[in-house]
Design a protein around this motif. Structure first.
Motif, PDB file in Angstrom:
ATOM      1  N   GLU A 175      36.983  44.242  47.295  1.00 29.47           N
ATOM      2  CA  GLU A 175      38.129  45.286  47.331  1.00 29.47           C
ATOM      3  C   GLU A 175      37.555  46.708  47.440  1.00 29.47           C
ATOM      4  O   GLU A 175      37.901  47.484  48.512  1.00 29.47           O
ATOM      5  N   GLN A 176      36.569  46.843  46.499  1.00 32.61           N
ATOM      6  CA  GLN A 176      35.977  48.126  46.549  1.00 32.61           C
ATOM      7  C   GLN A 176      35.155  48.469  47.944  1.00 32.61           C
ATOM      8  O   GLN A 176      35.102  49.525  48.446  1.00 32.61           O
ATOM      9  N   VAL A 177      34.327  47.295  48.470  1.00 32.34           N
ATOM     10  CA  VAL A 177      33.671  47.404  49.518  1.00 32.34           C
ATOM     11  C   VAL A 177      34.665  47.735  50.582  1.00 32.34           C
ATOM     12  O   VAL A 177      34.701  48.548  51.501  1.00 32.34           O
ATOM     13  N   LYS A 214      37.441  37.632  39.735  1.00 35.03           N
ATOM     14  CA  LYS A 214      38.068  38.991  39.660  1.00 35.03           C
ATOM     15  C   LYS A 214      37.178  39.829  40.290  1.00 35.03           C
ATOM     16  O   LYS A 214      37.501  40.839  40.805  1.00 35.03           O
ATOM     17  N   GLU A 215      35.864  39.871  39.559  1.00 36.87           N
ATOM     18  CA  GLU A 215      35.146  40.963  39.772  1.00 36.87           C
ATOM     19  C   GLU A 215      34.742  40.996  41.238  1.00 36.87           C
ATOM     20  O   GLU A 215      34.360  41.799  42.011  1.00 36.87           O
ATOM     21  N   GLU A 216      34.464  39.684  41.790  1.00 39.20           N
ATOM     22  CA  GLU A 216      33.932  39.427  43.213  1.00 39.20           C
ATOM     23  C   GLU A 216      35.098  40.279  44.138  1.00 39.20           C
ATOM     24  O   GLU A 216      34.797  40.817  44.942  1.00 39.20           O
ATOM     25  N   PHE A 229      36.218  28.963  27.628  1.00 42.29           N
ATOM     26  CA  PHE A 229      35.608  30.062  28.022  1.00 42.29           C
ATOM     27  C   PHE A 229      34.923  30.057  29.449  1.00 42.29           C
ATOM     28  O   PHE A 229      34.996  31.023  30.128  1.00 42.29           O
ATOM     29  N   ASN A 230      34.277  28.736  29.796  1.00 44.86           N
ATOM     30  CA  ASN A 230      33.875  28.818  31.311  1.00 44.86           C
ATOM     31  C   ASN A 230      35.096  29.030  32.139  1.00 44.86           C
ATOM     32  O   ASN A 230      34.554  29.685  33.288  1.00 44.86           O
ATOM     33  N   LEU A 231      36.203  28.432  32.129  1.00 41.27           N
ATOM     34  CA  LEU A 231      37.266  28.942  33.152  1.00 41.27           C
ATOM     35  C   LEU A 231      37.550  30.305  33.061  1.00 41.27           C
ATOM     36  O   LEU A 231      37.484  31.071  34.363  1.00 41.27           O
ATOM     37  N   LEU A 232      37.357  31.023  31.999  1.00 43.50           N
ATOM     38  CA  LEU A 232      37.801  32.424  31.951  1.00 43.50           C
ATOM     39  C   LEU A 232      36.749  33.212  32.440  1.00 43.50           C
ATOM     40  O   LEU A 232      36.806  34.055  33.169  1.00 43.50           O
ATOM     41  N   LYS A 233      35.531  32.611  32.307  1.00 45.09           N
ATOM     42  CA  LYS A 233      34.306  33.361  32.774  1.00 45.09           C
ATOM     43  C   LYS A 233      34.301  33.347  34.320  1.00 45.09           C
ATOM     44  O   LYS A 233      33.954  34.210  34.938  1.00 45.09           O
ATOM     45  N   LYS A 234      34.643  32.018  34.813  1.00 48.70           N
ATOM     46  CA  LYS A 234      34.834  31.904  36.159  1.00 48.70           C
ATOM     47  C   LYS A 234      35.758  32.880  36.692  1.00 48.70           C
ATOM     48  O   LYS A 234      35.697  33.329  37.827  1.00 48.70           O
ATOM     49  N   LEU A 235      36.956  32.923  36.009  1.00 48.83           N
ATOM     50  CA  LEU A 235      38.110  33.515  36.787  1.00 48.83           C
ATOM     51  C   LEU A 235      37.531  35.072  36.564  1.00 48.83           C
ATOM     52  O   LEU A 235      37.892  35.896  37.394  1.00 48.83           O
ATOM     53  N   ILE A 249      40.453  47.685  37.442  1.00 52.30           N
ATOM     54  CA  ILE A 249      39.304  46.911  36.833  1.00 52.30           C
ATOM     55  C   ILE A 249      39.408  46.927  35.361  1.00 52.30           C
ATOM     56  O   ILE A 249      39.226  46.010  34.672  1.00 52.30           O
ATOM     57  N   MET A 250      39.516  48.291  34.646  1.00 53.46           N
ATOM     58  CA  MET A 250      39.799  48.220  33.369  1.00 53.46           C
ATOM     59  C   MET A 250      40.848  47.442  32.678  1.00 53.46           C
ATOM     60  O   MET A 250      40.472  46.912  31.670  1.00 53.46           O
ATOM     61  N   LYS A 251      41.866  47.566  33.481  1.00 53.34           N
ATOM     62  CA  LYS A 251      43.189  46.722  32.744  1.00 53.34           C
ATOM     63  C   LYS A 251      42.925  45.339  32.858  1.00 53.34           C
ATOM     64  O   LYS A 251      42.995  44.580  31.980  1.00 53.34           O
ATOM     65  N   ILE A 252      42.230  44.815  34.101  1.00 53.22           N
ATOM     66  CA  ILE A 252      41.851  43.571  34.244  1.00 53.22           C
ATOM     67  C   ILE A 252      40.997  43.022  33.292  1.00 53.22           C
ATOM     68  O   ILE A 252      41.203  41.809  32.598  1.00 53.22           O
ATOM     69  N   ASN A 253      39.982  43.744  32.992  1.00 52.04           N
ATOM     70  CA  ASN A 253      38.833  43.505  32.124  1.00 52.04           C
ATOM     71  C   ASN A 253      39.607  43.384  30.580  1.00 52.04           C
ATOM     72  O   ASN A 253      39.100  42.348  29.697  1.00 52.04           O
TER      73      ASN A 253
END
Length: 166
Positions: free
Chosen positions: A20-22, A13-15, A3-9, A46-50
């Protein structure tokens, strides 16, 4: 750990999406003609990735449980295979012993020699146990005979009989 790895990933991705948004906003500022189309594509991405990340997070615990169950089954199969191998070795040794006794043309191999040695050892142990049992029987007889004085027993029984009649 998973879970930690997934949260980090997910955070990375969000960063990246934020970066990318910036970058896209800077491009949008330069290109004012396509701002809404680019933004809707980014939101969709973003929705697809989430969705994919949440799907992966949901699957990980099930996969972990499945892996542990498979490991247990594999260990059980290993134990059974070892038992089967031992049984096969014993059967082959027995077969060689029997075939060597029946077939005069079969030479003695290492396995048959080992089998004969095992049988000889077992026979010796049986003989030793028989001797021990005979010795124990003799010892018990000697203890019984020396500990019990028949004359005293007979006198006590007669004396008790005389006292009870009076």
């Amino acid at each position: 750990m998973g879970f930690n790895l997934l949260k980090k990933l997910k955070k990375e991705k969000e960063e990246e999406v934020v970066e990318e948004q910036v970058e896209e906003e800077e491009v949008v500022e330069e290109e004012v003609s396509e701002p809404q189309a680019q933004e809707s594509q980014d939101d969709d991405m973003i929705m697809k990735i989430n969705e994919r990340l949440s799907d992966i997070e949901n699957r990980l615990p099930r996969m972990d449980i499945s892996m542990s169950n498979l490991k247990k089954e594999i260990d059980g199969l290993r134990d059974e295979m070892k038992k089967i191998e031992e049984s096969m070795k014993d059967m082959m040794a027995l077969y060689e012993v029997v075939s060597a006794q029946i077939n005069p043309f079969v030479g003695s191999s290492k396995a048959t020699k080992l089998s004969f040695e095992r049988i000889d050892e077992l026979e010796k142990k049986i003989e030793e146990f028989e001797e021990l049992i005979l010795d124990l029987q003799m010892d018990i007889r000697m203890i019984y005979r020396s500990a019990v004085n028949l004359k005293e027993v007979v006198n006590e029984v007669l004396y008790e009989g005389v006292i009870s009649f009076e």
